[in-house]
Design an enzyme around this catalytic site. Structure first.
Site, PDB file in Angstrom:
ATOM      1  N   GLY A 141     -59.854  11.815  36.375  1.00  0.00           N
ATOM      2  CA  GLY A 141     -59.434  10.655  37.154  1.00  0.00           C
ATOM      3  C   GLY A 141     -58.590  11.118  38.340  1.00  0.00           C
ATOM      4  O   GLY A 141     -58.314  12.314  38.497  1.00  0.00           O
ATOM      5  N   GLN A 142     -58.174  10.168  39.164  1.00  0.00           N
ATOM      6  CA  GLN A 142     -57.372  10.544  40.351  1.00  0.00           C
ATOM      7  C   GLN A 142     -56.106  11.309  39.943  1.00  0.00           C
ATOM      8  O   GLN A 142     -55.821  12.394  40.458  1.00  0.00           O
ATOM      9  CB  GLN A 142     -56.949   9.295  41.113  1.00  0.00           C
ATOM     10  N   ASP A 187     -61.992  15.202  29.212  1.00  0.00           N
ATOM     11  CA  ASP A 187     -62.409  13.884  29.670  1.00  0.00           C
ATOM     12  C   ASP A 187     -63.127  13.223  28.501  1.00  0.00           C
ATOM     13  O   ASP A 187     -62.941  13.619  27.359  1.00  0.00           O
ATOM     14  CB  ASP A 187     -63.252  13.952  30.951  1.00  0.00           C
ATOM     15  N   ASP A 217     -62.402  10.766  24.247  1.00  0.00           N
ATOM     16  CA  ASP A 217     -62.873   9.400  24.527  1.00  0.00           C
ATOM     17  C   ASP A 217     -61.919   8.399  23.889  1.00  0.00           C
ATOM     18  O   ASP A 217     -61.821   8.308  22.666  1.00  0.00           O
ATOM     19  CB  ASP A 217     -64.292   9.232  23.975  1.00  0.00           C
ATOM     20  N   ALA A 252     -57.703   5.851  31.364  1.00  0.00           N
ATOM     21  CA  ALA A 252     -57.486   4.410  31.190  1.00  0.00           C
ATOM     22  C   ALA A 252     -58.730   3.658  31.614  1.00  0.00           C
ATOM     23  O   ALA A 252     -59.546   4.178  32.375  1.00  0.00           O
ATOM     24  CB  ALA A 252     -56.295   3.940  32.039  1.00  0.00           C
ATOM     25  N   THR A 283     -59.743   1.270  34.069  1.00  0.00           N
ATOM     26  CA  THR A 283     -59.079   0.875  35.321  1.00  0.00           C
ATOM     27  C   THR A 283     -59.898  -0.109  36.174  1.00  0.00           C
ATOM     28  O   THR A 283     -59.524  -0.389  37.307  1.00  0.00           O
ATOM     29  CB  THR A 283     -58.749   2.120  36.175  1.00  0.00           C
ATOM     30  N   TYR A 322     -49.254   6.446  31.763  1.00  0.00           N
ATOM     31  CA  TYR A 322     -49.146   5.749  33.057  1.00  0.00           C
ATOM     32  C   TYR A 322     -49.423   4.270  32.874  1.00  0.00           C
ATOM     33  O   TYR A 322     -50.328   3.878  32.143  1.00  0.00           O
ATOM     34  CB  TYR A 322     -50.121   6.356  34.078  1.00  0.00           C
ATOM     35  N   TYR A 325     -56.605  -6.740  32.682  1.00  0.00           N
ATOM     36  CA  TYR A 325     -56.213  -5.337  32.861  1.00  0.00           C
ATOM     37  C   TYR A 325     -54.699  -5.198  32.674  1.00  0.00           C
ATOM     38  O   TYR A 325     -54.223  -4.336  31.914  1.00  0.00           O
ATOM     39  CB  TYR A 325     -56.642  -4.850  34.249  1.00  0.00           C
ATOM     40  N   TRP A 328     -51.128   1.174  43.489  1.00  0.00           N
ATOM     41  CA  TRP A 328     -51.939   1.494  44.675  1.00  0.00           C
ATOM     42  C   TRP A 328     -52.203   3.002  44.801  1.00  0.00           C
ATOM     43  O   TRP A 328     -51.958   3.615  45.844  1.00  0.00           O
ATOM     44  CB  TRP A 328     -51.257   0.974  45.935  1.00  0.00           C
TER      45      TRP A 328
HETATM   46  P1  NDP Z   1     -59.057   6.599  37.561  1.00  0.00           P
HETATM   47  O1  NDP Z   1     -59.892   5.379  37.380  1.00  0.00           O
HETATM   48  O2  NDP Z   1     -59.229   7.465  38.747  1.00  0.00           O
HETATM   49  O3  NDP Z   1     -59.178   7.527  36.290  1.00  0.00           O
HETATM   50  C1  NDP Z   1     -59.230   7.016  34.998  1.00  0.00           C
HETATM   51  C2  NDP Z   1     -59.902   8.050  34.148  1.00  0.00           C
HETATM   52  O4  NDP Z   1     -59.995   7.513  32.826  1.00  0.00           O
HETATM   53  C3  NDP Z   1     -61.330   8.388  34.606  1.00  0.00           C
HETATM   54  O5  NDP Z   1     -61.495   9.777  34.619  1.00  0.00           O
HETATM   55  C4  NDP Z   1     -62.180   7.732  33.543  1.00  0.00           C
HETATM   56  O6  NDP Z   1     -63.345   8.446  33.252  1.00  0.00           O
HETATM   57  C5  NDP Z   1     -61.263   7.816  32.351  1.00  0.00           C
HETATM   58  N1  NDP Z   1     -61.683   6.909  31.296  1.00  0.00           N
HETATM   59  C6  NDP Z   1     -62.079   5.636  31.373  1.00  0.00           C
HETATM   60  N2  NDP Z   1     -62.427   5.188  30.158  1.00  0.00           N
HETATM   61  C7  NDP Z   1     -62.252   6.230  29.308  1.00  0.00           C
HETATM   62  C8  NDP Z   1     -62.439   6.416  27.924  1.00  0.00           C
HETATM   63  N3  NDP Z   1     -62.912   5.432  27.134  1.00  0.00           N
HETATM   64  N4  NDP Z   1     -62.157   7.599  27.380  1.00  0.00           N
HETATM   65  C9  NDP Z   1     -61.707   8.627  28.160  1.00  0.00           C
HETATM   66  N5  NDP Z   1     -61.527   8.527  29.469  1.00  0.00           N
HETATM   67  C10 NDP Z   1     -61.782   7.330  30.035  1.00  0.00           C
HETATM   68  O7  NDP Z   1     -57.565   6.099  37.411  1.00  0.00           O
HETATM   69  P2  NDP Z   1     -56.211   6.646  38.063  1.00  0.00           P
HETATM   70  O8  NDP Z   1     -56.150   8.120  37.988  1.00  0.00           O
HETATM   71  O9  NDP Z   1     -56.006   5.947  39.344  1.00  0.00           O
HETATM   72  O10 NDP Z   1     -55.202   5.995  37.000  1.00  0.00           O
HETATM   73  C11 NDP Z   1     -54.479   6.773  36.055  1.00  0.00           C
HETATM   74  C12 NDP Z   1     -53.455   5.867  35.394  1.00  0.00           C
HETATM   75  O11 NDP Z   1     -52.671   5.216  36.381  1.00  0.00           O
HETATM   76  C13 NDP Z   1     -54.045   4.765  34.520  1.00  0.00           C
HETATM   77  O12 NDP Z   1     -53.230   4.596  33.397  1.00  0.00           O
HETATM   78  C14 NDP Z   1     -53.954   3.530  35.391  1.00  0.00           C
HETATM   79  O13 NDP Z   1     -53.873   2.342  34.623  1.00  0.00           O
HETATM   80  C15 NDP Z   1     -52.668   3.817  36.136  1.00  0.00           C
HETATM   81  N6  NDP Z   1     -52.542   3.114  37.408  1.00  0.00           N
HETATM   82  C16 NDP Z   1     -53.492   3.249  38.393  1.00  0.00           C
HETATM   83  C17 NDP Z   1     -53.382   2.565  39.581  1.00  0.00           C
HETATM   84  C18 NDP Z   1     -54.403   2.681  40.670  1.00  0.00           C
HETATM   85  O14 NDP Z   1     -54.206   2.085  41.744  1.00  0.00           O
HETATM   86  N7  NDP Z   1     -55.481   3.442  40.495  1.00  0.00           N
HETATM   87  C19 NDP Z   1     -52.238   1.682  39.844  1.00  0.00           C
HETATM   88  C20 NDP Z   1     -51.299   1.617  38.758  1.00  0.00           C
HETATM   89  C21 NDP Z   1     -51.451   2.323  37.610  1.00  0.00           C
HETATM   90  P3  NDP Z   1     -64.769   7.977  33.817  1.00  0.00           P
HETATM   91  O15 NDP Z   1     -64.762   8.343  35.266  1.00  0.00           O
HETATM   92  O16 NDP Z   1     -65.711   8.783  32.989  1.00  0.00           O
HETATM   93  O17 NDP Z   1     -64.857   6.513  33.585  1.00  0.00           O
END
Ligand code: NDP
Length: 297
Positions: free
Chosen positions: A10-11, A30, A40, A64, A66, A103, A129, A154
Site C-alpha cells: 500500500g502507499q 501482502d 490476508d 486496510a 480503504t 493506522y 469506512y 489525505w
Molecule cells: P492503500 O489503499 O494504499 O493500501 C492498503 C493496502 O491494504 C493495500 O496494499 C491493499 O492491498 C491492502 N489490503 C486491502 N485488503 C487487504 C486484505 N484483506 N488483506 C491484506 N491486505 C489488504 O492505503 P494507504 O497506504 O493509503 O493506507 C494505510 C492506512 O492509512 C490504512 O489504515 C488507512 O485506513 C489509513 N488512512 C489512509 C488515508 C488515505 O488517504 N489513503 C487517510 C487516513 C488513513 P491490495 O492492493 O491487494 O488491495
C-alpha cells in the site's frame, strides 16, 4: 528485533518497507500467501497462525480496506478487515507482549466545525469506512496491548495513484476542472508517515508509557480545490503543457458519492510532536517533493 509488516504494497506500506528496515529483521507481507505465511486480513484464522509462527516484537499494520465508497455496499468485508483483523492483531500482540502499530483516519470524526480534531474529541463517523476504522481502533485500545495508533488524512505517495496525479492527468485532458472546496484537511505523504512511524517505534520501545492514539498529519490546511490549484500551478511553472484554463471551486453537495465525506478533516498533531519531540513539515513541502519525483523536475 523482529518486525512484521502487513500491507507492504500500500502507499504507507511501501514506504514502511524502507523506513523500518534499519530497525531490525523485517518480515513484510501482502495478502498473498508466501512460504505458508498469510497477510490476508480477511482470513482471520490464517492471520493469527502467521503471527504465532513469526512471533514478532512489533506488528505494523498498514493493510486496510480503504475503498471508502465501496465500503457502503461491502460493510461486512470492511469490518472484517478493518475491525476484526485489528482485534486478532491486538490479541496476539498481548500474548506476545509485542507492540502493535496501526493506522486510522480522520473519518472516525463527524467532520463538523472548523477546529482541528484532538485525540480526546468525541468520535462520530459518517460512513461505513469510518465506522470500521473506529471499531478497529477501539478493539486495539480495549485489548490493552502496547499500541501506537496514528490517525492521518489525505495520504499520497509517489508510487501508485493519488489525487495530485489525477489532477495532473485531468489538467492535460480538460480545459475546466470542478474541485470540492468545502472539505478541508492536510495532504500527508506516506514517506513522512513511515519516517515518523520508525522514529516513534524506537522511542516507544524505550518508553512503553508512550502507548496511545496520535494524530499524524503534515502542518497547515487546504481544501481539495486549493490542493489542485497548487498542483496545477507547480506543473505549469515547471514547463508542463496543460489544457486546463479554469479550476472551479464546488461544494461537496455538487459531487454526490455513495459515502458521505466529513467536511472538517483537520487533525491536531500537537500531542505527537510534544511526546516524540518531532517537527511536522507543512503539506506543501511534501507535495512539492512528490511532484518533482512524478514530473521528474
Ligand atoms: P492503500 O489503499 O494504499 O493500501 C492498503 C493496502 O491494504 C493495500 O496494499 C491493499 O492491498 C491492502 N489490503 C486491502 N485488503 C487487504 C486484505 N484483506 N488483506 C491484506 N491486505 C489488504 O492505503 P494507504 O497506504 O493509503 O493506507 C494505510 C492506512 O492509512 C490504512 O489504515 C488507512 O485506513 C489509513 N488512512 C489512509 C488515508 C488515505 O488517504 N489513503 C487517510 C487516513 C488513513 P491490495 O492492493 O491487494 O488491495
Amino acid at each position: 528485533m523482529k518486525i512484521l509488516l502487513l500491507g507492504k504494497n500500500g502507499q504507507i506500506g511501501w514506504e514502511l518497507q524502507r523506513s523500518l528496515e534499519p530497525l531490525g529483521q523485517l518480515i513484510a507481507l501482502d495478502r498473498q500467501i508466501v512460504d505458508g505465511l498469510c497477510g490476508d486480513l480477511s482470513n482471520l484464522v490464517a492471520l493469527r497462525a502467521t503471527i504465532r509462527q513469526i512471533k514478532p516484537d512489533v506488528i505494523v499494520n498498514a493493510a486496510a480496506y480503504t475503498a471508502v465508497d465501496r465500503a457502503e455496499s461491502e460493510a461486512d468485508l470492511a469490518f472484517i478487515v478493518n475491525a476484526q483483523a485489528s482485534q486478532v492483531l491486538a490479541e496476539e500482540a498481548v500474548a506476545l507482549n509485542a507492540w502493535l502499530v496501526h493506522y486510522s483516519s480522520d473519518y472516525v470524526f463527524s467532520g463538523v466545525g472548523s477546529v482541528p480534531w484532538l485525540e480526546t474529541d468525541a468520535v462520530g463517523p459518517v460512513n461505513q469506512y469510518g465506522a470500521s476504522k473506529l471499531a478497529g481502533e477501539q478493539a486495539i485500545v480495549l485489548s490493552n496491548c502496547k499500541h501506537l495508533i496514528f490517525r492521518t488524512s489525505w495520504v499520497y505517495g509517489a508510487r501508485g495513484n493519488n489525487f495530485a496525479k489525477t489532477m495532473l492527468r485531468l489538467a492535460k485532458e480538460r480545459d475546466t476542472l470542478n474541485v470540492i472546496a468545502d472539505q478541508i484537511g492536510a495532504p500527508t505523504g506516506a514517506d513522512l508517515i513511515a519516517d515518523v512511524t520508525a522514529l516513534a517505534i524506537r522511542q516507544a520501545l524505550q518508553q512503553p508509557e508512550l502507548s496511545g492514539v496520535y494524530h499524524l498529519v503534515a502542518s497547515g490546511e487546504v481544501s481539495w480545490h486549493g490542493y489542485a490549484t497548487h498542483v496545477i500551478a507547480f506543473a505549469r511553472a515547471n514547463g508542463e503543457t496543460l489544457a486546463v484554463t479554469s479550476v472551479n471551486a464546488i461544494d461537496t453537495t455538487a459531487y454526490p458519492t455513495p459515502a458521505q465525506r466529513p467536511l472538517n478533516s483537520r487533525l491536531n498533531s500537537q500531542k505527537l510532536c510534544a511526546k516524540f519531540s518531532l517537527h511536522l513539515p507543512d503539506w506543501q513541502s511534501g507535495v512539492t517533493r512528490m511532484l518533482r519525483e512524478v514530473l521528474n523536475k
